[in-house]
Write a protein that holds these residues in place. Structure first.
Motif, short mmCIF file in Angstrom:
data_model
loop_
_atom_site.label_atom_id
_atom_site.label_comp_id
_atom_site.label_asym_id
_atom_site.label_seq_id
_atom_site.Cartn_x
_atom_site.Cartn_y
_atom_site.Cartn_z
N GLN A 69 7.06 35.76 11.85
CA GLN A 69 5.84 34.93 11.85
C GLN A 69 5.45 34.52 13.27
N LEU A 70 6.45 34.21 14.08
CA LEU A 70 6.16 33.84 15.47
C LEU A 70 5.61 35.05 16.23
N THR A 71 6.22 36.19 16.00
CA THR A 71 5.76 37.42 16.66
C THR A 71 4.28 37.67 16.34
N GLU A 72 3.96 37.49 15.07
CA GLU A 72 2.58 37.68 14.62
C GLU A 72 1.64 36.69 15.31
N ALA A 73 2.05 35.43 15.38
CA ALA A 73 1.20 34.39 15.97
C ALA A 73 0.94 34.64 17.46
N PHE A 74 1.96 35.18 18.16
CA PHE A 74 1.85 35.31 19.62
C PHE A 74 1.50 36.72 20.06
N LYS A 75 1.14 37.59 19.11
CA LYS A 75 1.11 39.00 19.50
C LYS A 75 -0.01 39.38 20.47
N THR A 76 -1.07 38.60 20.54
CA THR A 76 -2.11 38.95 21.53
C THR A 76 -2.06 38.05 22.77
N MET A 77 -1.18 37.09 22.77
CA MET A 77 -1.14 36.12 23.88
C MET A 77 -0.48 36.71 25.13
N LYS A 78 -1.31 36.93 26.14
CA LYS A 78 -0.78 37.47 27.39
C LYS A 78 -0.61 36.40 28.45
N VAL A 79 -1.47 35.39 28.38
CA VAL A 79 -1.45 34.33 29.38
C VAL A 79 -1.34 33.00 28.66
N LEU A 80 -0.41 32.17 29.11
CA LEU A 80 -0.25 30.84 28.52
C LEU A 80 -0.33 29.79 29.61
N TYR A 81 -1.28 28.88 29.47
CA TYR A 81 -1.35 27.71 30.34
C TYR A 81 -0.85 26.52 29.54
N GLY A 82 0.08 25.78 30.09
CA GLY A 82 0.61 24.63 29.35
C GLY A 82 2.10 24.57 29.52
N THR A 83 2.80 24.33 28.43
CA THR A 83 4.25 24.27 28.49
C THR A 83 4.85 25.00 27.30
N LEU A 84 6.10 25.35 27.44
CA LEU A 84 6.80 26.06 26.38
C LEU A 84 8.21 25.51 26.29
N PHE A 97 7.79 36.40 22.14
CA PHE A 97 6.83 36.28 23.24
C PHE A 97 6.71 37.58 24.02
N LYS A 98 6.88 38.70 23.35
CA LYS A 98 6.95 39.93 24.15
C LYS A 98 5.61 40.35 24.76
N SER A 99 4.50 39.80 24.28
CA SER A 99 3.22 40.11 24.93
C SER A 99 2.97 39.26 26.17
N LEU A 100 3.69 38.17 26.28
CA LEU A 100 3.40 37.20 27.34
C LEU A 100 3.69 37.76 28.73
N GLU A 101 2.67 37.72 29.59
CA GLU A 101 2.81 38.24 30.95
C GLU A 101 2.75 37.15 32.01
N VAL A 102 1.95 36.13 31.74
CA VAL A 102 1.75 35.08 32.73
C VAL A 102 1.88 33.71 32.07
N MET A 103 2.65 32.85 32.68
CA MET A 103 2.80 31.48 32.18
C MET A 103 2.61 30.54 33.35
N GLU A 104 1.72 29.57 33.18
CA GLU A 104 1.50 28.59 34.25
C GLU A 104 1.53 27.18 33.72
N CYS A 130 5.87 33.32 36.26
CA CYS A 130 6.21 32.05 35.63
C CYS A 130 6.09 30.95 36.68
N PHE A 131 4.95 30.29 36.67
CA PHE A 131 4.74 29.18 37.60
C PHE A 131 5.06 27.88 36.87
N CYS A 132 6.33 27.72 36.52
CA CYS A 132 6.82 26.55 35.79
C CYS A 132 8.26 26.37 36.25
N ASP A 133 8.76 25.16 36.18
CA ASP A 133 10.19 25.00 36.39
C ASP A 133 10.89 25.66 35.22
#
Ligand SMILES: *[C@@H]1O[C@H](CO)[C@@H](O)[C@H](O)[C@H]1NC(C)=O
Ligand SMILES: *[C@@H]1O[C@H](CO)[C@@H](O)[C@H](O)[C@H]1NC(C)=O
Ligand SMILES: *[C@@H]1O[C@H](CO)[C@@H](O)[C@H](O)[C@H]1NC(C)=O
Ligand SMILES: *[C@@H]1O[C@H](CO)[C@@H](O)[C@H](O)[C@H]1NC(C)=O
Ligand SMILES: *[C@@H]1O[C@H](CO)[C@@H](O)[C@H](O)[C@H]1NC(C)=O
Length: 324
Positions: A69-84, A97-104, A130-133
């Motif tokens: 279900q998580l894979t399905e929810a995140f499958k098009t997300m390449k860029v995430l701004y915020g926190t994880l 999160f295998k589609s995720l390329e950029v996180m800020e 990954c521009f996050c601690d």
């Protein structure tokens, strides 16, 4: 009733303005997720068709969703701004999160994975930036990072802020690869505040003409005391067993009396993933490290380069060595 509605309206309005300068500048309204937790109810509001998402994603013991279900929810997300934040779960990796390329992230913290007792690797296999601690700790079965593309710790904005990395309390088998470490040490704005205690084993290999040597000695296998006393005449053969002409070496390099003639084995050395000890030699000069740029030791509380009882030594030149 009307009063309640007004208060509610006021609060949600206030919340939006407060939390979302950062979001509204970066995301379309329909790609902003404002729920605090991710679960089977809130996931319906997740903007799963957006490739750029603004969200503070919190996945924890209350997240009643499967990895599918998580894979399905995140499958098009390449860029995430915020926190994880992924904590206290039983997921085996972060592959959803295998589609995720950029996180800020906007502020401190932001990318936290802790207390996931079944997780064996991170597995964000496409994450580049990954521009996050980065805080990865207390995942007791984690043996590898497996974020092979991660190499950029900068923001799209020119604003420079140092990113801190903490990797600690993972499986006793956890190791860092020299490929990972090479990226980390060359990233100027990454501060490695806590790192695991060992490098992964490998056999010596060439990569585009660069010779990466695995020198099968650790501080522990050499069982050196914390004070390196003059050797008692028992030679370790550490240096004799070292290959020549390595561009990088992973392991502890120990030069002792009798090894003086062989020191030019190190003439090409650029990066040492480990430690260098020179003790009780007749060397008059350390002039064989002219290409050495980094010594990346994972031995806590030990110097990366240590010279002791080299009574004739009067010249030390390591001209390219970079601090930090
Ligand atoms: C994880 O597994 C343990 C043991 O099976 C269980 O007690 C716990 O509730 C699970 N946690 C989650 C978040 O599913
Ligand atoms: C790092 O990633 C950011 C955000 O995607 C990008 O703007 C920047 O150009 C990248 N820097 C490098 C050195 O690739
Ligand atoms: C980049 O940083 C500047 C100064 O902090 C800020 O005013 C600007 O909005 C930022 N741009 C983006 C796209 O976040
Ligand atoms: C590397 O190999 C040695 C010897 O076989 C072993 O003791 C050590 O645990 C291994 N290290 C890793 C990180 O796998
Ligand atoms: C390192 O040395 C140990 C024991 O001396 C050996 O068992 C192990 O296979 C070696 N590891 C590698 C990667 O060569």
């Amino acid at each position: 009733m009307l009063e309640n509605k007004l208060i509610f309206f006021f609060i949600s309005c206030f919340f939006k303005i407060d939390a979302s300068e950062f979001f509204s500048k970066r995301c379309e309204n329909n790609c902003i997720f404002t729920e605090e937790f991710l679960n089977s109810k809130t996931i319906k509001a997740f903007p799963s068709s957006c490739s750029t998402v603004c969200a503070d994603i919190k996945i924890d013991q209350n997240t009643d969703l499967s990895e599918e279900q998580l894979t399905e929810a995140f499958k098009t997300m390449k860029v995430l701004y915020g926190t994880l934040q992924v904590s206290n779960t039983n997921y085996t990796s972060g592959k959803f999160f295998k589609s995720l390329e950029v996180m800020e992230c906007e502020g401190i913290g932001g990318f936290t994975w802790s207390h996931n007792g079944e997780m064996t690797e991170m597995g964000l296999s496409n994450l580049i930036t990954c521009f996050c601690d980065i805080e990865i700790y207390s995942n007791s079965k984690m043996i590898r990072l497996n974020m092979p593309k991660l190499k950029n710790f900068s923001s799209s904005n020119s604003t420079i802020r140092q990113v801190e990395m903490i990797i600690s309390n993972l499986s006793p088998e956890f190791c860092i690869t020299i490929q990972e470490m090479q990226v980390f040490i060359s990233s100027k704005n990454l501060y490695m505040s806590r790192m695991p205690d060992k490098y992964c084993n490998f056999t010596t290999y060439f990569d585009s003409g660069v010779k990466h040597c695995f020198h099968n000695y650790t501080f522990k296998t050499l069982s050196l005391p914390s004070e390196y006393t003059p050797s008692n005449g028992l030679k370790t053969n550490n240096f004799k067993n070292l290959e020549s002409d390595c561009d990088t070496i992973c392991g502890v390099v120990l030069i002792e009396g009798g090894d003086e003639e062989m020191v030019h084995k190190l003439d090409k050395l650029q990066i040492l993933y480990g430690m260098l000890l020179i003790r009780v030699t007749e060397l008059t000069a350390v002039d064989f490290l002219s290409n050495l740029e980094y010594v990346a030791s994972l031995e806590a509380d030990q110097p990366a380069v240590y010279l002791k009882s080299n009574k004739n030594l009067n010249h030390i030149a390591i001209p390219r060595l970079k601090s930090n």
